[in-house]
Motif scaffolding. Sequence first.
Motif, mmCIF file in Angstrom:
data_model
loop_
_atom_site.group_PDB
_atom_site.id
_atom_site.type_symbol
_atom_site.label_atom_id
_atom_site.label_comp_id
_atom_site.label_asym_id
_atom_site.label_seq_id
_atom_site.Cartn_x
_atom_site.Cartn_y
_atom_site.Cartn_z
ATOM 1 N N MET A 1 36.724 -38.771 48.468
ATOM 2 C CA MET A 1 35.502 -37.938 47.975
ATOM 3 C C MET A 1 35.009 -38.834 46.854
ATOM 4 S SD MET A 1 34.522 -34.545 48.288
ATOM 5 C CE MET A 1 33.425 -33.649 47.134
ATOM 6 N N GLN A 2 33.902 -39.239 46.879
ATOM 7 C CA GLN A 2 33.328 -39.956 45.657
ATOM 8 C C GLN A 2 32.526 -39.042 44.507
ATOM 9 O OE1 GLN A 2 30.309 -42.505 46.975
ATOM 10 N NE2 GLN A 2 31.085 -44.465 46.219
ATOM 11 N N GLU A 3 32.910 -39.467 43.197
ATOM 12 C CA GLU A 3 32.348 -38.504 42.119
ATOM 13 C C GLU A 3 30.841 -38.708 42.185
ATOM 14 O OE1 GLU A 3 33.840 -38.443 38.307
ATOM 15 O OE2 GLU A 3 35.854 -38.819 39.074
ATOM 16 N N PRO A 4 30.029 -37.752 41.757
ATOM 17 C CA PRO A 4 28.772 -38.092 41.784
ATOM 18 C C PRO A 4 28.229 -39.006 40.642
ATOM 19 C CG PRO A 4 29.154 -35.725 41.273
ATOM 20 C CD PRO A 4 30.196 -36.607 41.709
ATOM 21 N N VAL A 5 27.133 -39.853 40.606
ATOM 22 C CA VAL A 5 27.012 -40.663 39.578
ATOM 23 C C VAL A 5 25.904 -40.082 38.937
ATOM 24 C CG1 VAL A 5 25.699 -42.678 39.209
ATOM 25 C CG2 VAL A 5 26.853 -42.753 41.175
ATOM 26 N N PRO A 6 26.468 -39.949 37.427
ATOM 27 C CA PRO A 6 25.681 -39.232 36.602
ATOM 28 C C PRO A 6 24.191 -39.761 36.201
ATOM 29 C CG PRO A 6 27.476 -40.344 35.314
ATOM 30 C CD PRO A 6 27.473 -40.764 36.873
ATOM 31 N N SER A 7 23.388 -38.935 35.950
ATOM 32 C CA SER A 7 21.896 -39.348 35.735
ATOM 33 C C SER A 7 21.777 -39.936 34.463
ATOM 34 C CB SER A 7 20.772 -37.955 35.901
ATOM 35 O OG SER A 7 21.192 -37.144 34.487
ATOM 36 N N GLN A 8 20.539 -40.657 34.348
ATOM 37 C CA GLN A 8 20.513 -41.352 32.933
ATOM 38 C C GLN A 8 20.544 -40.303 31.825
ATOM 39 O OE1 GLN A 8 16.902 -43.483 32.769
ATOM 40 N NE2 GLN A 8 17.216 -44.495 30.816
ATOM 41 N N ARG A 9 19.899 -39.254 32.116
ATOM 42 C CA ARG A 9 19.902 -38.059 30.818
ATOM 43 C C ARG A 9 21.505 -37.720 30.575
ATOM 44 N NH1 ARG A 9 16.450 -32.883 31.316
ATOM 45 N NH2 ARG A 9 16.239 -32.529 28.956
ATOM 46 N N GLU A 10 22.108 -37.633 31.907
ATOM 47 C CA GLU A 10 23.605 -37.198 31.402
ATOM 48 C C GLU A 10 24.477 -38.434 30.777
ATOM 49 O OE1 GLU A 10 24.644 -36.310 35.431
ATOM 50 O OE2 GLU A 10 24.361 -34.211 35.096
ATOM 51 N N ARG A 11 24.189 -39.528 31.029
ATOM 52 C CA ARG A 11 24.731 -40.637 30.505
ATOM 53 C C ARG A 11 24.249 -40.636 28.943
ATOM 54 N NH1 ARG A 11 23.288 -43.665 35.121
ATOM 55 N NH2 ARG A 11 21.873 -44.469 34.149
ATOM 56 N N LYS A 12 23.208 -40.551 28.757
ATOM 57 C CA LYS A 12 22.556 -40.481 27.107
ATOM 58 C C LYS A 12 23.374 -39.168 26.409
ATOM 59 C CE LYS A 12 18.216 -40.918 25.036
ATOM 60 N NZ LYS A 12 16.756 -40.975 25.031
ATOM 61 N N LYS A 13 23.426 -38.235 27.200
ATOM 62 C CA LYS A 13 23.979 -37.380 26.444
ATOM 63 C C LYS A 13 25.527 -37.428 26.180
ATOM 64 C CE LYS A 13 24.456 -31.940 27.047
ATOM 65 N NZ LYS A 13 24.298 -30.879 27.849
ATOM 66 N N GLN A 14 26.347 -38.049 27.350
ATOM 67 C CA GLN A 14 27.601 -38.236 27.045
ATOM 68 C C GLN A 14 27.791 -39.249 25.814
ATOM 69 O OE1 GLN A 14 30.345 -36.875 28.903
ATOM 70 N NE2 GLN A 14 31.611 -38.225 27.548
ATOM 71 N N ARG A 15 26.965 -40.287 25.823
ATOM 72 C CA ARG A 15 27.056 -41.433 24.707
ATOM 73 C C ARG A 15 26.836 -40.657 23.302
ATOM 74 N NH1 ARG A 15 24.219 -44.783 28.267
ATOM 75 N NH2 ARG A 15 22.360 -44.374 27.095
ATOM 76 N N LYS A 16 26.128 -39.673 23.300
ATOM 77 C CA LYS A 16 25.578 -39.179 22.117
ATOM 78 C C LYS A 16 26.909 -38.368 21.725
ATOM 79 C CE LYS A 16 22.005 -36.249 20.009
ATOM 80 N NZ LYS A 16 21.065 -35.352 20.088
ATOM 81 N N LEU A 17 27.721 -37.653 22.648
ATOM 82 C CA LEU A 17 28.768 -36.970 22.280
ATOM 83 C C LEU A 17 29.897 -37.649 21.824
ATOM 84 C CD1 LEU A 17 28.765 -34.310 25.424
ATOM 85 C CD2 LEU A 17 28.185 -33.749 22.781
ATOM 86 N N GLU A 18 29.935 -38.958 22.565
ATOM 87 C CA GLU A 18 30.918 -39.871 21.943
ATOM 88 C C GLU A 18 30.726 -40.373 20.753
ATOM 89 O OE1 GLU A 18 30.798 -42.723 25.237
ATOM 90 O OE2 GLU A 18 31.988 -41.528 26.685
ATOM 91 N N ARG A 19 29.524 -40.597 20.371
ATOM 92 C CA ARG A 19 29.097 -41.101 19.065
ATOM 93 C C ARG A 19 29.468 -39.897 17.898
ATOM 94 N NH1 ARG A 19 24.456 -43.566 21.421
ATOM 95 N NH2 ARG A 19 23.091 -41.628 20.715
#
Length: 171
Positions: A1-19
Amino acid sequence: MQEPVPSQRERKKQRKLERKAEWTRQQNQGQIQKRLIILAVIVVAVGSMYWIFSSTPHNLNVYPPTDVEGHIESYPPQRISRQPIPIAVQKHILEHTPARRPGIILQYNCQKFACEPELIENLTAIAQSDNHVYLAPYPSMAAKIAVTALGKLETLEQYDEEKIKIFIAGN
């Protein structure tokens, strides 16, 4: 089963959390470095204080000088003094007296040792008998009486006129 592709908003939030996590990690490293520097400074300061206090005269037997290193070209106002003679001046006396003859210094310590009432009078008589002998107290030395000449030291725990005179005659 494939993981859902995160939305742009989720990717932005993830990068912000990583930073934010990276920034926090850097802040923690900076705090650790600061603490290590402070610890190193404290260790050096404590070590220095230990070295200073363990090597100062209060822990050592202090005796009058017998060398001329660090002397100054000066003499005390009188050969027989009730005041201690500065170390640099003592060293100059050992080098030579005004008569150009090496001097001898007879010193006593009546602050740390019990001195007989006639001790200073007896030492004064010896100093007066020879114009290259100086007399003064030396309150920090580890002996009751000390006689010094260039490169020589005789300490006495009690007055011994004969030993003092033999030392003077030999110099």
